[in-house]
Design a protein around this motif. Sequence first.
Motif, PDB file in Angstrom:
ATOM      1  N   ARG A  84       0.836  -1.210   0.000  1.00 49.34           N
ATOM      2  CA  ARG A  84       0.000   0.000   0.000  1.00 49.34           C
ATOM      3  C   ARG A  84       0.869   1.258   0.000  1.00 49.34           C
ATOM      4  O   ARG A  84       0.495   2.278  -0.555  1.00 49.34           O
ATOM      5  CB  ARG A  84      -0.973  -0.002   1.185  1.00 49.34           C
ATOM      6  CG  ARG A  84      -2.265  -0.746   0.848  1.00 49.34           C
ATOM      7  CD  ARG A  84      -3.330  -0.592   1.925  1.00 49.34           C
ATOM      8  NE  ARG A  84      -3.191  -1.646   2.928  1.00 49.34           N
ATOM      9  CZ  ARG A  84      -2.823  -1.442   4.187  1.00 49.34           C
ATOM     10  NH1 ARG A  84      -2.566  -0.226   4.615  1.00 49.34           N
ATOM     11  NH2 ARG A  84      -2.732  -2.465   5.012  1.00 49.34           N
ATOM     12  N   GLU A  85       2.044   1.158   0.632  1.00 50.14           N
ATOM     13  CA  GLU A  85       2.912   2.340   0.730  1.00 50.14           C
ATOM     14  C   GLU A  85       3.966   2.402  -0.379  1.00 50.14           C
ATOM     15  O   GLU A  85       4.744   3.361  -0.433  1.00 50.14           O
ATOM     16  CB  GLU A  85       3.592   2.345   2.106  1.00 50.14           C
ATOM     17  CG  GLU A  85       2.606   2.718   3.203  1.00 50.14           C
ATOM     18  CD  GLU A  85       3.023   2.224   4.587  1.00 50.14           C
ATOM     19  OE1 GLU A  85       4.212   1.886   4.772  1.00 50.14           O
ATOM     20  OE2 GLU A  85       2.140   2.155   5.466  1.00 50.14           O
ATOM     21  N   ALA A  86       3.989   1.413  -1.260  1.00 49.78           N
ATOM     22  CA  ALA A  86       5.074   1.339  -2.251  1.00 49.78           C
ATOM     23  C   ALA A  86       5.015   2.478  -3.270  1.00 49.78           C
ATOM     24  O   ALA A  86       6.041   2.961  -3.736  1.00 49.78           O
ATOM     25  CB  ALA A  86       5.045  -0.007  -2.969  1.00 49.78           C
ATOM     26  N   ASN A  87       3.799   2.880  -3.632  1.00 47.84           N
ATOM     27  CA  ASN A  87       3.627   4.033  -4.516  1.00 47.84           C
ATOM     28  C   ASN A  87       4.401   3.889  -5.830  1.00 47.84           C
ATOM     29  O   ASN A  87       5.180   4.756  -6.204  1.00 47.84           O
ATOM     30  CB  ASN A  87       4.054   5.306  -3.758  1.00 47.84           C
ATOM     31  CG  ASN A  87       3.475   6.549  -4.415  1.00 47.84           C
ATOM     32  OD1 ASN A  87       2.451   6.463  -5.082  1.00 47.84           O
ATOM     33  ND2 ASN A  87       4.140   7.681  -4.249  1.00 47.84           N
ATOM     34  N   LEU A  88       4.136   2.780  -6.529  1.00 43.63           N
ATOM     35  CA  LEU A  88       4.800   2.517  -7.813  1.00 43.63           C
ATOM     36  C   LEU A  88       3.774   2.583  -8.942  1.00 43.63           C
ATOM     37  O   LEU A  88       2.574   2.462  -8.695  1.00 43.63           O
ATOM     38  CB  LEU A  88       5.397   1.104  -7.802  1.00 43.63           C
ATOM     39  CG  LEU A  88       6.468   0.792  -6.762  1.00 43.63           C
ATOM     40  CD1 LEU A  88       6.712  -0.709  -6.700  1.00 43.63           C
ATOM     41  CD2 LEU A  88       7.755   1.525  -7.114  1.00 43.63           C
ATOM     42  N   VAL A  89       4.261   2.795 -10.144  1.00 44.05           N
ATOM     43  CA  VAL A  89       3.434   2.571 -11.327  1.00 44.05           C
ATOM     44  C   VAL A  89       4.025   1.337 -12.001  1.00 44.05           C
ATOM     45  O   VAL A  89       5.243   1.252 -12.185  1.00 44.05           O
ATOM     46  CB  VAL A  89       3.473   3.790 -12.279  1.00 44.05           C
ATOM     47  CG1 VAL A  89       2.759   3.457 -13.594  1.00 44.05           C
ATOM     48  CG2 VAL A  89       2.825   5.001 -11.619  1.00 44.05           C
ATOM     49  N   TRP A  90       3.147   0.368 -12.338  1.00 40.91           N
ATOM     50  CA  TRP A  90       3.651  -0.880 -12.916  1.00 40.91           C
ATOM     51  C   TRP A  90       3.945  -0.699 -14.405  1.00 40.91           C
ATOM     52  O   TRP A  90       3.067  -0.837 -15.248  1.00 40.91           O
ATOM     53  CB  TRP A  90       2.664  -2.029 -12.679  1.00 40.91           C
ATOM     54  CG  TRP A  90       2.532  -2.387 -11.228  1.00 40.91           C
ATOM     55  CD1 TRP A  90       1.394  -2.368 -10.482  1.00 40.91           C
ATOM     56  CD2 TRP A  90       3.581  -2.851 -10.349  1.00 40.91           C
ATOM     57  NE1 TRP A  90       1.668  -2.777  -9.187  1.00 40.91           N
ATOM     58  CE2 TRP A  90       2.992  -3.070  -9.080  1.00 40.91           C
ATOM     59  CE3 TRP A  90       4.946  -3.081 -10.502  1.00 40.91           C
ATOM     60  CZ2 TRP A  90       3.740  -3.523  -7.978  1.00 40.91           C
ATOM     61  CZ3 TRP A  90       5.689  -3.527  -9.411  1.00 40.91           C
ATOM     62  CH2 TRP A  90       5.082  -3.745  -8.177  1.00 40.91           C
ATOM     63  N   ASP A  91       5.200  -0.349 -14.716  1.00 43.54           N
ATOM     64  CA  ASP A  91       5.636  -0.223 -16.108  1.00 43.54           C
ATOM     65  C   ASP A  91       6.739  -1.251 -16.373  1.00 43.54           C
ATOM     66  O   ASP A  91       6.986  -2.126 -15.536  1.00 43.54           O
ATOM     67  CB  ASP A  91       6.098   1.217 -16.389  1.00 43.54           C
ATOM     68  CG  ASP A  91       7.252   1.657 -15.478  1.00 43.54           C
ATOM     69  OD1 ASP A  91       7.911   0.793 -14.861  1.00 43.54           O
ATOM     70  OD2 ASP A  91       7.501   2.879 -15.397  1.00 43.54           O
ATOM     71  N   ASP A  92       7.406  -1.140 -17.502  1.00 43.34           N
ATOM     72  CA  ASP A  92       8.424  -2.145 -17.837  1.00 43.34           C
ATOM     73  C   ASP A  92       9.489  -2.269 -16.750  1.00 43.34           C
ATOM     74  O   ASP A  92       9.871  -3.363 -16.352  1.00 43.34           O
ATOM     75  CB  ASP A  92       9.108  -1.794 -19.174  1.00 43.34           C
ATOM     76  CG  ASP A  92       8.146  -1.900 -20.338  1.00 43.34           C
ATOM     77  OD1 ASP A  92       8.208  -2.886 -21.071  1.00 43.34           O
ATOM     78  OD2 ASP A  92       7.316  -0.989 -20.481  1.00 43.34           O
TER      79      ASP A  92
END
Length: 133
Positions: A84-92
Amino acid sequence: MPSFRRTAFAAASLLSACGREAARDEPMTPEQRGRAAFAECAVCHSKEDPESDGYVKLVGPSLFAIYGARSAHIADYDYSAAMREANLVWDDATLDAFIENPQKVVPRTRMSYVGMADAEKRAALIAYLKTLK
Ligand code: HEC
């Protein structure tokens, strides 16, 4: 004619009837290799839309439309605090790093998967993940 030859003949005529060449081995596309690699994920991840009828909840969140999504985007999935806290966008880049070593990218994630060492296989898997939408 012996029965195996009859069978082979029938199979060959069926194939040519569909306009396909009988014995050509086409190399798999990255998406096809990725679909095969997804077997390692499928025990825990559905690829179906969680909003769809008949969606079966597994231990992990659905990977439907994961590419381009924010981490922990599924409202009614119980993510770990770490995710929940990772704050990522799942891209390549983020998918590649996470699939290679989940704990390194999201320390204390609840995803208990050791990681996929083969870079080419990860790239194929990501190409396949892009098709899930
Ligand atoms: C043993 C079960 C398991 C396996 C195998 C597994 N995962 Fe997961 N995965 C999880 C769980 C559980 C989570 C939620 C993690 C959390 O909340 O910390 C997760 C989370 C994720 C997320 C983040 C999803 C989101 O909504 O932000 C991605 C992306 C992901 N997994 C991809 C994969 C891929 C690709 C594979 C196959 C190479 C894989 N996982 C294999 C259990 C698994």
